[in-house]
Scaffold this motif. Sequence first.
Motif, PDB file in Angstrom:
ATOM      1  N   LEU A   1     -51.336 -20.999  41.494  1.00  0.00           N
ATOM      2  CA  LEU A   1     -49.853 -20.475  41.747  1.00  0.00           C
ATOM      3  C   LEU A   1     -49.737 -20.543  43.176  1.00  0.00           C
ATOM      4  O   LEU A   1     -50.633 -20.576  43.946  1.00  0.00           O
ATOM      5  N   ARG A   2     -48.282 -20.530  43.412  1.00  0.00           N
ATOM      6  CA  ARG A   2     -47.956 -20.491  44.769  1.00  0.00           C
ATOM      7  C   ARG A   2     -46.841 -19.465  44.986  1.00  0.00           C
ATOM      8  O   ARG A   2     -46.415 -19.031  44.005  1.00  0.00           O
ATOM      9  N   THR A   3     -46.590 -19.110  46.206  1.00  0.00           N
ATOM     10  CA  THR A   3     -45.709 -18.239  46.554  1.00  0.00           C
ATOM     11  C   THR A   3     -44.560 -18.712  45.801  1.00  0.00           C
ATOM     12  O   THR A   3     -44.184 -19.938  46.146  1.00  0.00           O
ATOM     13  N   PRO A   4     -43.356 -18.010  45.401  1.00  0.00           N
ATOM     14  CA  PRO A   4     -43.260 -16.528  45.433  1.00  0.00           C
ATOM     15  C   PRO A   4     -43.876 -15.924  44.051  1.00  0.00           C
ATOM     16  O   PRO A   4     -43.285 -14.845  43.719  1.00  0.00           O
ATOM     17  N   PHE A   5     -44.702 -16.723  43.541  1.00  0.00           N
ATOM     18  CA  PHE A   5     -45.340 -15.996  42.198  1.00  0.00           C
ATOM     19  C   PHE A   5     -46.211 -14.890  42.486  1.00  0.00           C
ATOM     20  O   PHE A   5     -46.685 -14.457  41.566  1.00  0.00           O
ATOM     21  N   LEU A   6     -46.507 -14.417  43.757  1.00  0.00           N
ATOM     22  CA  LEU A   6     -47.307 -13.215  43.856  1.00  0.00           C
ATOM     23  C   LEU A   6     -46.800 -12.753  45.214  1.00  0.00           C
ATOM     24  O   LEU A   6     -46.410 -13.248  46.339  1.00  0.00           O
ATOM     25  N   ARG A   7     -46.695 -11.250  45.310  1.00  0.00           N
ATOM     26  CA  ARG A   7     -46.538 -10.416  46.426  1.00  0.00           C
ATOM     27  C   ARG A   7     -47.806  -9.588  46.451  1.00  0.00           C
ATOM     28  O   ARG A   7     -48.597  -9.197  45.449  1.00  0.00           O
ATOM     29  N   VAL A   8     -48.013  -9.136  47.763  1.00  0.00           N
ATOM     30  CA  VAL A   8     -49.183  -8.068  47.922  1.00  0.00           C
ATOM     31  C   VAL A   8     -48.600  -7.092  48.857  1.00  0.00           C
ATOM     32  O   VAL A   8     -48.140  -7.303  49.884  1.00  0.00           O
ATOM     33  N   ALA A   9     -48.991  -5.747  48.243  1.00  0.00           N
ATOM     34  CA  ALA A   9     -48.395  -4.574  49.060  1.00  0.00           C
ATOM     35  C   ALA A   9     -49.258  -3.415  49.049  1.00  0.00           C
ATOM     36  O   ALA A   9     -50.173  -3.312  47.912  1.00  0.00           O
ATOM     37  N   LYS A  10     -49.309  -2.678  49.903  1.00  0.00           N
ATOM     38  CA  LYS A  10     -50.094  -1.468  50.269  1.00  0.00           C
ATOM     39  C   LYS A  10     -49.283  -0.377  50.848  1.00  0.00           C
ATOM     40  O   LYS A  10     -48.743  -0.554  52.072  1.00  0.00           O
ATOM     41  N   GLU A  11     -49.189   1.076  50.337  1.00  0.00           N
ATOM     42  CA  GLU A  11     -48.489   1.987  50.894  1.00  0.00           C
ATOM     43  C   GLU A  11     -47.232   1.684  51.405  1.00  0.00           C
ATOM     44  O   GLU A  11     -46.867   2.255  52.443  1.00  0.00           O
ATOM     45  N   GLY A  12     -46.437   0.955  50.534  1.00  0.00           N
ATOM     46  CA  GLY A  12     -44.924   0.719  51.111  1.00  0.00           C
ATOM     47  C   GLY A  12     -44.867  -0.524  52.098  1.00  0.00           C
ATOM     48  O   GLY A  12     -43.879  -0.974  52.388  1.00  0.00           O
ATOM     49  N   THR A  13     -46.012  -1.104  52.302  1.00  0.00           N
ATOM     50  CA  THR A  13     -46.156  -2.333  53.125  1.00  0.00           C
ATOM     51  C   THR A  13     -46.337  -3.531  52.457  1.00  0.00           C
ATOM     52  O   THR A  13     -47.388  -3.811  51.788  1.00  0.00           O
ATOM     53  N   THR A  14     -45.384  -4.436  52.333  1.00  0.00           N
ATOM     54  CA  THR A  14     -45.677  -5.960  51.979  1.00  0.00           C
ATOM     55  C   THR A  14     -46.332  -6.884  52.770  1.00  0.00           C
ATOM     56  O   THR A  14     -45.678  -7.032  54.048  1.00  0.00           O
ATOM     57  N   PHE A  15     -47.263  -7.542  52.481  1.00  0.00           N
ATOM     58  CA  PHE A  15     -47.971  -8.502  53.252  1.00  0.00           C
ATOM     59  C   PHE A  15     -47.451  -9.771  53.529  1.00  0.00           C
ATOM     60  O   PHE A  15     -46.712 -10.113  52.501  1.00  0.00           O
ATOM     61  N   PRO A  16     -47.571 -10.343  54.628  1.00  0.00           N
ATOM     62  CA  PRO A  16     -47.076 -11.697  54.883  1.00  0.00           C
ATOM     63  C   PRO A  16     -47.734 -12.718  53.886  1.00  0.00           C
ATOM     64  O   PRO A  16     -48.978 -12.520  53.451  1.00  0.00           O
ATOM     65  N   ASP A  17     -46.722 -13.535  53.264  1.00  0.00           N
ATOM     66  CA  ASP A  17     -47.543 -14.543  52.437  1.00  0.00           C
ATOM     67  C   ASP A  17     -48.651 -15.168  53.193  1.00  0.00           C
ATOM     68  O   ASP A  17     -49.763 -15.823  52.454  1.00  0.00           O
ATOM     69  N   SER A  18     -48.663 -15.814  54.244  1.00  0.00           N
ATOM     70  CA  SER A  18     -49.530 -16.632  54.617  1.00  0.00           C
ATOM     71  C   SER A  18     -51.158 -15.598  55.035  1.00  0.00           C
ATOM     72  O   SER A  18     -52.125 -16.341  55.440  1.00  0.00           O
TER      73      SER A  18
ATOM     74  N   PHE B   1     -45.961   0.733  46.671  1.00  0.00           N
ATOM     75  CA  PHE B   1     -44.867   1.072  47.063  1.00  0.00           C
ATOM     76  C   PHE B   1     -44.274   2.243  47.263  1.00  0.00           C
ATOM     77  O   PHE B   1     -44.580   3.464  46.461  1.00  0.00           O
ATOM     78  N   ASP B   2     -43.651   2.704  48.204  1.00  0.00           N
ATOM     79  CA  ASP B   2     -42.976   4.056  48.111  1.00  0.00           C
ATOM     80  C   ASP B   2     -41.876   4.401  47.303  1.00  0.00           C
ATOM     81  O   ASP B   2     -41.468   3.391  46.563  1.00  0.00           O
ATOM     82  N   ASP B   3     -41.259   5.745  47.192  1.00  0.00           N
ATOM     83  CA  ASP B   3     -40.248   5.982  46.399  1.00  0.00           C
ATOM     84  C   ASP B   3     -39.171   5.174  46.739  1.00  0.00           C
ATOM     85  O   ASP B   3     -38.632   4.844  47.833  1.00  0.00           O
ATOM     86  N   HIS B   4     -38.512   4.659  45.655  1.00  0.00           N
ATOM     87  CA  HIS B   4     -37.383   3.507  45.639  1.00  0.00           C
ATOM     88  C   HIS B   4     -36.877   3.531  44.409  1.00  0.00           C
ATOM     89  O   HIS B   4     -37.048   3.876  43.374  1.00  0.00           O
ATOM     90  N   TYR B   5     -35.745   2.531  44.480  1.00  0.00           N
ATOM     91  CA  TYR B   5     -34.878   2.432  43.087  1.00  0.00           C
ATOM     92  C   TYR B   5     -34.760   0.991  42.982  1.00  0.00           C
ATOM     93  O   TYR B   5     -34.715   0.191  44.114  1.00  0.00           O
ATOM     94  N   ASP B   6     -34.437   0.442  41.751  1.00  0.00           N
ATOM     95  CA  ASP B   6     -34.199  -0.978  41.382  1.00  0.00           C
ATOM     96  C   ASP B   6     -32.502  -1.256  41.194  1.00  0.00           C
ATOM     97  O   ASP B   6     -32.005  -0.165  40.709  1.00  0.00           O
ATOM     98  N   VAL B   7     -32.185  -2.323  41.470  1.00  0.00           N
ATOM     99  CA  VAL B   7     -30.908  -2.461  41.058  1.00  0.00           C
ATOM    100  C   VAL B   7     -30.825  -3.211  39.734  1.00  0.00           C
ATOM    101  O   VAL B   7     -29.751  -4.028  39.547  1.00  0.00           O
ATOM    102  N   HIS B   8     -31.582  -3.070  38.921  1.00  0.00           N
ATOM    103  CA  HIS B   8     -31.856  -3.537  37.541  1.00  0.00           C
ATOM    104  C   HIS B   8     -32.432  -2.443  36.740  1.00  0.00           C
ATOM    105  O   HIS B   8     -33.318  -1.860  37.149  1.00  0.00           O
TER     106      HIS B   8
END
Length: 399
Positions: free
Chosen positions: A66-83, A155-162
């Motif tokens: 798999l390649r990006t953007p098929f995966l994201r990585v996040a911790k405590e509200g911060t998304t890590f750079p793909d690199s 992820f922190d508290d948030h809402y989705d637009v879907h």
Amino acid sequence: MSLSTPPDDPTRPGAGVLETRLIDIDREKFAREFWGQTALLTRGAGDFSDLFSAEAVDELISRRGLRTPFLRVAKEGTTFPDSSFTAPAGVGATISDQLDDTALWRKFADGATLVLQALHRTWEPIAEFNARLSTELGHPVQANAYITPPQNRGFDDHYDVHDVFVLQIEGTKRWIIHEPVLPDPLRDQVWTDRRAAVADAAKGEAYIDTLLGPGDVLYLPRGWLHAAQAQGEVSIHLTLGIHSWTRYALAEQLVQAALALLRDDPEMRRTLPLGVDGPAGEVDVVRKRLAAAVADADAASLFHRTRRGQGRPAPLGPLAQLAAVQGLGPESVVRLRGALDARLEGSRLSTRVGWLDFPETDLPSVRRLLDGEAGTANDLGNGLVERLLRAGVLVPADP
């Protein structure tokens, strides 16, 4: 909090995946009381291991390339750079943004959440399920998986637009839900533009505060605030995102159709008067003609074309399709390819793979196929069947 109750007959004939897999009330009650309005928690909706599992996670990350953007990585509200979690894959596959399973393991072991995105494109059981759900709802559906280590959140508290359906696959996760700060947000009305309001609302009394366990399903309309934290073991859940059509989106289609009509109006193509001081008078003229064009516009074709563009047809194997064309005989059985969003308007068939015009003599066979019937080349017409096989509209029927 809304906790659903069982219907009189949840297994009645004709019930789709919405009723049989995601909720335990009937479709009419869901549409009337919950759809786009309020959250719904369904306990023990079913076993989702046929759709996804821990083994599927490991296979997708370590063996599928798999390649990006098929995966994201996040911790405590911060998304890590793909690199930070991608690398070239070696000789013959030196694409630089393929997933690095070692880097991902290290981040996961350090508490990061792995988000496998667009699983409706990479994992067949989910692709088939999504196609069925999208057809039932009449709205496009995407699928992501969230894999969170124990006692962590991505992820922190948030809402989705879907809208979303959350399907808990493995482990448990605590979900805290609050009512919207902006009901029914549009696609560009994202939560980060209201970060302070979201943070304040999240401090108030929760609408739902509960643990989701395997088999539980949570439905959230767009705009509902949420945050989730894994408990004492790894949590895996699927989020099915429903990209709802709105009245605003229909208005956009109608205005586009009206503007297309105004292109053929000589008065609307005229240059504004020389030296005009402010457009007030001209605006009144344009407003009247625009209103008339809106009244005359037919946005249906534009709507259906746009909707078709938001999805993909069922998979088509080129070798199997070639074999079907070459082996076509009077008794060959064919059917309409899945998820084409096919629509017959007059003598024109519009689908996700293009459009075709037909003579009047072929239309009964085309309508039969659109009704979901399989048929033989002899019954449908050998020439018609070959044409539709070559166009990727028909496929061999399952034996």
